[in-house]
Design an enzyme around this catalytic site. Structure first.
Site, PDB file in Angstrom:
ATOM      1  CG  ASP A   1      -2.095   0.916   1.098  1.00 29.17           C
ATOM      2  OD1 ASP A   1      -2.353   1.414  -0.025  1.00 29.17           O
ATOM      3  OD2 ASP A   1      -2.762   1.172   2.115  1.00 29.17           O
TER       4      ASP A   1
ATOM      5  CG  HIS B   1      -0.325   2.261  -9.336  1.00 28.31           C
ATOM      6  ND1 HIS B   1      -0.509   1.880  -8.025  1.00 28.31           N
ATOM      7  CD2 HIS B   1      -1.432   2.978  -9.680  1.00 28.31           C
ATOM      8  CE1 HIS B   1      -1.684   2.351  -7.601  1.00 28.31           C
ATOM      9  NE2 HIS B   1      -2.251   3.027  -8.581  1.00 28.31           N
TER      10      HIS B   1
ATOM     11  CD  GLU C   1       3.174 -13.053  15.830  1.00 30.64           C
ATOM     12  OE1 GLU C   1       3.298 -11.887  16.263  1.00 30.64           O
ATOM     13  OE2 GLU C   1       2.601 -13.963  16.462  1.00 30.64           O
TER      14      GLU C   1
ATOM     15  CG  ASN D   1      -7.878  -2.190  -5.197  1.00 32.64           C
ATOM     16  OD1 ASN D   1      -7.004  -3.027  -4.987  1.00 32.64           O
ATOM     17  ND2 ASN D   1      -8.070  -1.175  -4.358  1.00 32.64           N
TER      18      ASN D   1
HETATM   19  C1  IPE Z   1      -5.401  -2.793  -0.168  1.00 33.99           C
HETATM   20  O1  IPE Z   1      -5.045  -1.486  -0.384  1.00 33.99           O
HETATM   21  C2  IPE Z   1      -5.472  -3.525  -1.471  1.00 33.99           C
HETATM   22  C3  IPE Z   1      -4.197  -3.780  -2.117  1.00 33.99           C
HETATM   23  C4  IPE Z   1      -3.030  -3.495  -1.640  1.00 33.99           C
HETATM   24  C5  IPE Z   1      -4.293  -4.421  -3.406  1.00 33.99           C
HETATM   25  P1  IPE Z   1      -6.156  -0.342  -0.565  1.00 33.99           P
HETATM   26  O2  IPE Z   1      -5.424   0.944  -0.732  1.00 33.99           O
HETATM   27  O3  IPE Z   1      -7.093  -0.717  -1.645  1.00 33.99           O
HETATM   28  O4  IPE Z   1      -6.924  -0.415   0.812  1.00 33.99           O
HETATM   29  P2  IPE Z   1      -7.808   0.671   1.577  1.00 33.99           P
HETATM   30  O5  IPE Z   1      -8.779   1.220   0.579  1.00 33.99           O
HETATM   31  O6  IPE Z   1      -6.870   1.722   2.076  1.00 33.99           O
HETATM   32  O7  IPE Z   1      -8.440  -0.085   2.697  1.00 33.99           O
HETATM   33  C1  IPE Z   2      -1.442   0.249  -3.411  1.00 33.04           C
HETATM   34  O1  IPE Z   2      -1.269   1.615  -3.429  1.00 33.04           O
HETATM   35  C2  IPE Z   2      -1.728  -0.309  -4.780  1.00 33.04           C
HETATM   36  C3  IPE Z   2      -3.075  -0.872  -4.938  1.00 33.04           C
HETATM   37  C4  IPE Z   2      -4.001  -0.878  -4.029  1.00 33.04           C
HETATM   38  C5  IPE Z   2      -3.378  -1.457  -6.219  1.00 33.04           C
HETATM   39  P1  IPE Z   2      -2.491   2.635  -3.406  1.00 33.04           P
HETATM   40  O2  IPE Z   2      -2.872   2.962  -4.813  1.00 33.04           O
HETATM   41  O3  IPE Z   2      -3.593   2.132  -2.568  1.00 33.04           O
HETATM   42  O4  IPE Z   2      -1.810   3.891  -2.727  1.00 33.04           O
HETATM   43  P2  IPE Z   2      -2.450   4.914  -1.700  1.00 33.04           P
HETATM   44  O5  IPE Z   2      -3.052   4.118  -0.595  1.00 33.04           O
HETATM   45  O6  IPE Z   2      -3.467   5.684  -2.465  1.00 33.04           O
HETATM   46  O7  IPE Z   2      -1.305   5.745  -1.244  1.00 33.04           O
HETATM   47 MG    MG Z   3      -4.058   2.357  -0.612  1.00 34.93          MG
END
Ligand code: IPE
Ligand code: IPE
Ligand code: MG
Length: 238
Positions: free
Chosen positions: A16, A33, A203, A64
């Site tokens: 994330d 990404h 964990e 997503n």
């Molecule tokens: C969790 O991250 C999903 C992935 C890493 C694929 P998100 O960014 O989608 O999660 P939320 O929305 O913060 O819970």
């Molecule tokens: C994780 O990064 C990638 C996916 C969930 C696919 P994010 O796109 O959720 O990044 P933030 O949370 O917006 O920083």
């Molecule tokens: Mg995210």
């Protein structure tokens, strides 16, 4: 004799923070990404070096799809690109690729490449990379309930003798052991619908580091933290 520490076989990661990484730099989310995909390669190499048998990465959740269509499309294209570029590496390093999730809901292009890469790497025994794609923990449990319901209706399973071990067989891939360690990057304190069954006794390790900055050293640090944990599984210290 001191009891051997629970061996670390399986690390799962909620990758994330790609968007925040990009925003901090005044870049488009897609740049985050892209760097995130690069880190997958780095972390996979490190995981193999550290002797992990399984590395599971949460790459795209069932939630997503709520993102803007161009971001979703960008992520799917990155997946295709990743598979094209990484397949020779996976073969060379003898890494097997598996997926978890409703992968038949992915667009045709990446889905075909996934199936090809899974087939090509199926006999590799140098470790397993598991990509959770169109994955949701609740979706997995619902899918398991459907399969189980069909098995009961067909007279193949007696509901009275169902136990946790047998229930596991209806999950997406019962062969994969439960994660010993769950890492979440970017500081968020939630599971976001990841591996709800399998994480029951894992964990947890949350780091503020954003996924595009998470590399070999950060993985080593998480593993070291795991080594200091005392896993009791509801029992008491021996
Ligand atoms: C969790 O991250 C999903 C992935 C890493 C694929 P998100 O960014 O989608 O999660 P939320 O929305 O913060 O819970
Ligand atoms: C994780 O990064 C990638 C996916 C969930 C696919 P994010 O796109 O959720 O990044 P933030 O949370 O917006 O920083
Ligand atoms: Mg995210």
């Amino acid at each position: 004799m001191a009891e051997a520490k629970s061996k670390l076989r399986h690390v799962a990661i909620i990758m994330d923070g790609n968007g925040r990484w990009a925003r901090e730099r005044g870049l488009e989310r897609s740049a985050g990404h892209r760097q995130g995909a690069e880190q997958v390669r780095v972390v996979l190499e490190a995981a193999q070096e550290f002797g992990l048998e399984y590395l599971t990465l949460y790459a795209f959740s069932t939630e997503n799809w709520k993102r803007p269509p161009q971001e979703v499309l960008g992520l799917m294209n990155l997946l295709s690109e990743f598979l094209d570029r990484q397949l020779p590496q996976l073969m060379e390093r003898k890494i097997r690729l598996k997926t978890l999730g409703r992968t038949d809901g992915l667009p045709e292009g990446p889905r075909r490449k996934l199936l090809q890469a899974i087939a090509a790497t199926a006999e590799n025994r140098g470790g397993t990379l598991v990509l959770a794609l169109n994955y949701g923990g609740r979706a997995e449990l619902v899918d398991a309930a459907r399969k189980l319901g069909r098995a009961v209706a067909a007279g193949k399973v007696n509901p009275e003798t169902l136990d946790e071990q047998k229930f596991r067989d209806f999950l997406y891939d019962p062969e994969i052991p439960d994660p010993d360690l769950l890492i979440r990057t970017s500081g968020e304190l939630r599971l976001s619908n990841f591996l709800l069954w399998q994480l029951a006794y894992s964990e947890l390790y949350v780091t503020p580091v954003l996924w595009p900055d998470f590399g070999r050293n950060e993985l080593a640090e998480a593993i070291a933290a795991y080594g200091r944990r005392d896993r009791r599984f509801g029992g008491i210290k021996s």
